[in-house]
Scaffold this motif. Structure first.
Motif, mmCIF file in Angstrom:
data_model
loop_
_atom_site.group_PDB
_atom_site.id
_atom_site.type_symbol
_atom_site.label_atom_id
_atom_site.label_comp_id
_atom_site.label_asym_id
_atom_site.label_seq_id
_atom_site.Cartn_x
_atom_site.Cartn_y
_atom_site.Cartn_z
ATOM 1 N N GLN A 16 0.829 -1.204 0.000
ATOM 2 C CA GLN A 16 0.000 0.000 0.000
ATOM 3 C C GLN A 16 0.864 1.255 0.000
ATOM 4 O O GLN A 16 0.556 2.227 -0.691
ATOM 5 C CB GLN A 16 -0.924 0.003 1.209
ATOM 6 C CG GLN A 16 -2.049 -0.986 1.117
ATOM 7 C CD GLN A 16 -2.875 -1.044 2.391
ATOM 8 O OE1 GLN A 16 -2.551 -0.410 3.393
ATOM 9 N NE2 GLN A 16 -3.956 -1.807 2.365
ATOM 10 N N GLN A 17 1.956 1.254 0.746
ATOM 11 C CA GLN A 17 2.842 2.414 0.797
ATOM 12 C C GLN A 17 3.488 2.654 -0.561
ATOM 13 O O GLN A 17 3.551 3.791 -1.031
ATOM 14 C CB GLN A 17 3.924 2.212 1.873
ATOM 15 C CG GLN A 17 4.855 3.379 2.025
ATOM 16 C CD GLN A 17 4.183 4.593 2.610
ATOM 17 O OE1 GLN A 17 3.201 4.489 3.321
ATOM 18 N NE2 GLN A 17 4.714 5.749 2.315
ATOM 19 N N VAL A 18 3.969 1.602 -1.189
ATOM 20 C CA VAL A 18 4.601 1.744 -2.499
ATOM 21 C C VAL A 18 3.597 2.255 -3.529
ATOM 22 O O VAL A 18 3.904 3.160 -4.308
ATOM 23 C CB VAL A 18 5.229 0.403 -2.945
ATOM 24 C CG1 VAL A 18 5.641 0.450 -4.399
ATOM 25 C CG2 VAL A 18 6.413 0.054 -2.065
ATOM 26 N N LEU A 19 2.401 1.691 -3.534
ATOM 27 C CA LEU A 19 1.381 2.143 -4.479
ATOM 28 C C LEU A 19 0.977 3.594 -4.217
ATOM 29 O O LEU A 19 0.750 4.362 -5.149
ATOM 30 C CB LEU A 19 0.156 1.233 -4.408
ATOM 31 C CG LEU A 19 0.343 -0.176 -4.966
ATOM 32 C CD1 LEU A 19 -0.914 -1.012 -4.744
ATOM 33 C CD2 LEU A 19 0.717 -0.140 -6.430
ATOM 34 N N SER A 20 0.916 3.974 -2.956
ATOM 35 C CA SER A 20 0.581 5.344 -2.606
ATOM 36 C C SER A 20 1.642 6.313 -3.101
ATOM 37 O O SER A 20 1.326 7.361 -3.669
ATOM 38 C CB SER A 20 0.428 5.471 -1.086
ATOM 39 O OG SER A 20 0.332 6.806 -0.713
ATOM 40 N N LEU A 21 2.901 5.953 -2.897
ATOM 41 C CA LEU A 21 3.988 6.822 -3.374
ATOM 42 C C LEU A 21 3.990 6.922 -4.887
ATOM 43 O O LEU A 21 4.217 7.994 -5.451
ATOM 44 C CB LEU A 21 5.339 6.291 -2.878
ATOM 45 C CG LEU A 21 5.590 6.409 -1.390
ATOM 46 C CD1 LEU A 21 6.884 5.699 -1.021
ATOM 47 C CD2 LEU A 21 5.646 7.858 -0.975
ATOM 48 N N TRP A 22 3.730 5.809 -5.564
ATOM 49 C CA TRP A 22 3.719 5.815 -7.021
ATOM 50 C C TRP A 22 2.582 6.705 -7.537
ATOM 51 O O TRP A 22 2.777 7.525 -8.428
ATOM 52 C CB TRP A 22 3.559 4.395 -7.550
ATOM 53 C CG TRP A 22 3.387 4.349 -9.030
ATOM 54 C CD1 TRP A 22 4.339 4.509 -9.979
ATOM 55 C CD2 TRP A 22 2.151 4.182 -9.722
ATOM 56 N NE1 TRP A 22 3.775 4.428 -11.219
ATOM 57 C CE2 TRP A 22 2.438 4.228 -11.095
ATOM 58 C CE3 TRP A 22 0.840 3.985 -9.312
ATOM 59 C CZ2 TRP A 22 1.453 4.087 -12.053
ATOM 60 C CZ3 TRP A 22 -0.123 3.842 -10.282
ATOM 61 C CH2 TRP A 22 0.189 3.898 -11.629
ATOM 62 N N ILE A 66 11.876 13.104 -2.703
ATOM 63 C CA ILE A 66 10.730 13.206 -1.794
ATOM 64 C C ILE A 66 10.200 11.823 -1.456
ATOM 65 O O ILE A 66 9.898 11.520 -0.292
ATOM 66 C CB ILE A 66 9.632 14.096 -2.413
ATOM 67 C CG1 ILE A 66 10.105 15.548 -2.469
ATOM 68 C CG2 ILE A 66 8.327 13.981 -1.624
ATOM 69 C CD1 ILE A 66 9.221 16.464 -3.252
ATOM 70 N N SER A 67 10.077 10.942 -2.449
ATOM 71 C CA SER A 67 9.572 9.594 -2.202
ATOM 72 C C SER A 67 10.497 8.821 -1.271
ATOM 73 O O SER A 67 10.043 8.133 -0.356
ATOM 74 C CB SER A 67 9.423 8.832 -3.526
ATOM 75 O OG SER A 67 8.488 9.453 -4.343
ATOM 76 N N PHE A 68 11.791 8.935 -1.495
ATOM 77 C CA PHE A 68 12.755 8.222 -0.654
ATOM 78 C C PHE A 68 12.698 8.735 0.784
ATOM 79 O O PHE A 68 12.753 7.950 1.733
ATOM 80 C CB PHE A 68 14.166 8.376 -1.222
ATOM 81 C CG PHE A 68 15.192 7.542 -0.500
ATOM 82 C CD1 PHE A 68 15.167 6.175 -0.598
ATOM 83 C CD2 PHE A 68 16.169 8.144 0.266
ATOM 84 C CE1 PHE A 68 16.112 5.394 0.063
ATOM 85 C CE2 PHE A 68 17.108 7.374 0.934
ATOM 86 C CZ PHE A 68 17.079 6.010 0.823
#
Length: 75
Positions: A16-22, A66-68
């Motif tokens: 969920q976190q990865v999809l949110s960041l993407w 920012i994502s990192f």
């Protein structure tokens, strides 16, 4: 006693976190690109291909930073 689905909760949160960041990064990049294009159009300037490349690379690098930093904040 173990709750059902408890084994996969960490994987679910990570996905969920990865999809949110993407999703956030994609929308942010599109909006900022449209804003830059709008400013150039209002100013009556033409954008050279190299200039567009520099803007695109800059937006991508900024989005990655920012994502990192958001991923690091969750650790």
């Amino acid at each position: 006693m173990k709750a059902e689905g408890g084994d996969h909760s960490m994987i679910n949160l990570s996905v969920q976190q990865v999809l949110s960041l993407w999703a956030h990064g994609t929308v942010l990049r599109n909006l900022t690109g449209a804003a830059v294009a709008g400013i150039y159009r209002v100013a009556g300037k033409n954008m050279a291909p190299l200039e567009a490349l520099v803007w695109g690379i800059g937006q991508t690098v900024l989005t990655l930073i920012i994502s990192f930093s958001r991923i690091l904040a969750t650790l």
